[in-house]
Design a protein around this motif. Sequence first.
Motif, PDB file in Angstrom:
ATOM      1  N   VAL A   1       0.837  -1.194   0.000  1.00 41.50           N
ATOM      2  CA  VAL A   1       0.000   0.000   0.000  1.00 41.50           C
ATOM      3  C   VAL A   1       0.876   1.250   0.000  1.00 41.50           C
ATOM      4  CG1 VAL A   1      -1.796   1.268   1.237  1.00 41.50           C
ATOM      5  CG2 VAL A   1      -1.802  -1.240   1.250  1.00 41.50           C
ATOM      6  N   ALA A   2       0.589   2.177  -0.931  1.00 40.20           N
ATOM      7  CA  ALA A   2       1.214   3.504  -0.910  1.00 40.20           C
ATOM      8  C   ALA A   2       0.427   4.361   0.063  1.00 40.20           C
ATOM      9  CB  ALA A   2       1.194   4.126  -2.304  1.00 40.20           C
ATOM     10  N   VAL A   3       1.108   4.841   1.091  1.00 44.27           N
ATOM     11  CA  VAL A   3       0.441   5.497   2.206  1.00 44.27           C
ATOM     12  C   VAL A   3       0.599   7.004   2.113  1.00 44.27           C
ATOM     13  CG1 VAL A   3       0.459   5.758   4.711  1.00 44.27           C
ATOM     14  CG2 VAL A   3       0.692   3.495   3.705  1.00 44.27           C
ATOM     15  N   LYS A   4      -0.475   7.702   2.453  1.00 39.60           N
ATOM     16  CA  LYS A   4      -0.435   9.156   2.491  1.00 39.60           C
ATOM     17  C   LYS A   4       0.213   9.605   3.794  1.00 39.60           C
ATOM     18  CE  LYS A   4      -3.307  13.303   2.256  1.00 39.60           C
ATOM     19  NZ  LYS A   4      -4.680  13.848   2.249  1.00 39.60           N
ATOM     20  N   SER A   5       1.535   9.785   3.740  1.00 36.39           N
ATOM     21  CA  SER A   5       2.282  10.186   4.928  1.00 36.39           C
ATOM     22  C   SER A   5       3.501  10.978   4.489  1.00 36.39           C
ATOM     23  CB  SER A   5       2.725   8.965   5.737  1.00 36.39           C
ATOM     24  OG  SER A   5       3.636   9.332   6.752  1.00 36.39           O
ATOM     25  N   PRO A   6       3.807  12.090   5.172  1.00 35.50           N
ATOM     26  CA  PRO A   6       4.979  12.887   4.789  1.00 35.50           C
ATOM     27  C   PRO A   6       6.294  12.155   4.998  1.00 35.50           C
ATOM     28  CG  PRO A   6       4.019  13.701   6.838  1.00 35.50           C
ATOM     29  CD  PRO A   6       3.058  12.701   6.282  1.00 35.50           C
TER      30      PRO A   6
END
Length: 813
Positions: free
Chosen positions: A6-11
């Motif tokens: 999973v590509a995660v939305k996180s900086p």
Amino acid sequence: MNYAEVAVKSPGSHRGQTFCYSTPPRLDVNVGQAVWVPFGSRVVQGIVVELSDRPSVEAPREIAALVTDDPVVSPVQVQLAQWISERYLSPLYDALALMLPPGFERRAVTCLRLADSGADLSRLTAEERTAIETIRANEMTGLPELEKAIGKAEARRITDQLVHRGIIVRTLEPEKARIGPKTVPYVKLVAESRQVEAEKARLHRARAYKQAKLLEFLADQTGPVPVSEVRRRLDCSAAVVKALENRHLVSVERVRMRRDPLAHVDVTSSPVPVLTPSQDTACEAVGEAVAGEDDRRAKRPVFLLFGVTGSGKTEVYLQSLSRAIAAGKRGICLIPEIALTRQTVERFASRFPGRVAVLHSELSPGERFDEWQWIAEGNADIVIGPRSALFAPLPDLGLIIIDEEHEWTYKQDDKSPRYHARDVALRLAELKGAVVILGSATPDVASFHRAKEGEYHLLELKERITPLGYSPLPDVDIVDLREELKAGNTGPLSRLLVAAMRQTLAQRQQAILFLNRRGTATFVRCRNCGFVFRCPRCSIALTYHSVQKRLVCHRCRYSAPIARICPQCSRPYLRFLGIGTQRIEEEVAHFFPEARLLRWDRDVITSRYAHEELLRDFREHKADVLIGTQMVAKGLDLPQVTLAGVISADTGLNFPDFRSGEHTFQLLCQVAGRAGRGIKAGRVIIQTYSPDNYTVQAAAGHDYAGFHSREIEYRRRFRYPPFSRLVRLVYTHVNENACRREAERVYRLISQAGRGGDVAGFDIIGPVPAFALRARGRYRWQLFIRGQEPTRILAQVALPRGWTVDVDPVGMV
């Protein structure tokens, strides 16, 4: 498949980085699906990019929930996002976010509801009873609502206890969508004609005249009518409609309505013109490529359409799209500026009525949502817009057109991913089996080099076409501003330009004046002590704007009223130096008080349709002179313009950038191309302090081949693109010394990694202060890595926060 990457939305995520999660049996997880996943102590949104039978880590955590039942990105889009992430060193989720539907990204909200467990509620504490009552008041209650009722800490403690005891159930739900389909209520008659007559008689007896009138009106209609139209035409209230609905005489249904961004555009169909031989050759080549066998493994050709200004490149685009549509394909046409959308849409919509969609950031959120859905449903054959339109969900993509392919605006450089739409389009075409047309009168030096090397197919349009047939390019005069000063002319307009404008206005023709600087004076200096007014947050001088009578920073928008005296020496000897578009407007008004003037720069474009209104007024000859920045140089078709004046060709010529000559040449040629596109010949006047510069001379002679020959040798000699690639690293910090030290530290790290690794043939330029050392209160130092594969060296260097990586930058300042 039991596990998902999973590509995660996180900086905190890095280039191409994914995280492994297990897929619970209750969820049907597919590639391209949006999911909620635990990430540290939070729950965040992610996109599934791969499924597998084995985990890539020990003890992976479980996917919490699905955001959508269906995939939001296609497998091809996943591949494209992975390529963008790898090439531009950006987080994978940032690349995927380019392709998500408008308004899709939402936060996860913890929701609570009562469990059907029959648990004993008699032993609850007072606080727990309050929580239960709050949850019971609604079918489902968000945790934030409970926190407001009983306090944040107390709400979390109590919900943990109640969940553990099985009294309530805690789930994750996306927050309410900010954008959705627009629906409009329609009313229609459902009663039979005999019943209508009987009801009308009854209503008249009951003096319900408006209800009777509504029944009579609907009986005369052939279909449903919007409730708003009924209320307007019959002057009745919603209660009248509701009364008839309650008696089952009419029904009210909500109908989905498309918020059409082209509804205000008056489109009339246009005949298909006869092509010139060179246009026909170009269309035949593109048509054969588009209509070729649909084999995505075979790479489709890339065409560089090199045509002088006014040579009919747009007609080649239109007829190429027509052939693509005839072959069952669709197309995307990218334009460099939103301001050109109206002009382009009018041409395309007149040829393909009802089949053109637009996508750009100035649409309302609702318009973007509807256009995206309309495109995804297969209702559009052509999508037009700036770089973001490349990611439209257009099925059966067969042709991608990039108009004015040399423009730097195709590069996104303000946020991640810092991609170039031209390179992404080439990769998308490979994945989709589509054909690409790169069109320009002044192609990018690297693009033309690739065409010369045979990597692209070169198509040339050498003749300018006007309503009277073939026409020569406009004559160009170069004015040496040094000679103007010797003659005592200290103003910004040369004697030759003033004389040419006087002749143009006398003949009731139009003129364009170009200066790539806004404002009235580019800086204000005290003649007594030398003090210059500067932005307190940026290391640049403040520009004086006479209309607002304020000093403005063009980088951070800081502004201040103009002082009467110098703040350093308290003397009133302030001098306004340099020129901008406002100053030119004042000068033209002084010389030609009867002339009607328009100024086109960022300061006057303040409303949504300001671009279109200004351009329409000038086309309709409501103004005689258009004064503007680079917007006036970008593909405008203005047949009544016979004079184009460049106020200063030196503005961008002396920037510390190896592309400064190329950018100046392109601007000068594009400005010159605005003159003489109608039935009358054009004339161009270029003012410069460097009349012998090869860039100015080549532009004056419309000599792209000569310019390219000299420029490409310069690039080859100093190993600049296309003979190498660049990566720009910029570090920002509030402390100047800390900023410099960090830049020097990273320089040493990269140098050491290069000596000890397998990456050869690269060098480092810098570290040096950025062109504007301080911007928005932060100091900036930068360095460049130059080589064939400069990104490989960065894989061996860990960059802390504060660094920005720009792969293949379009500028060095």
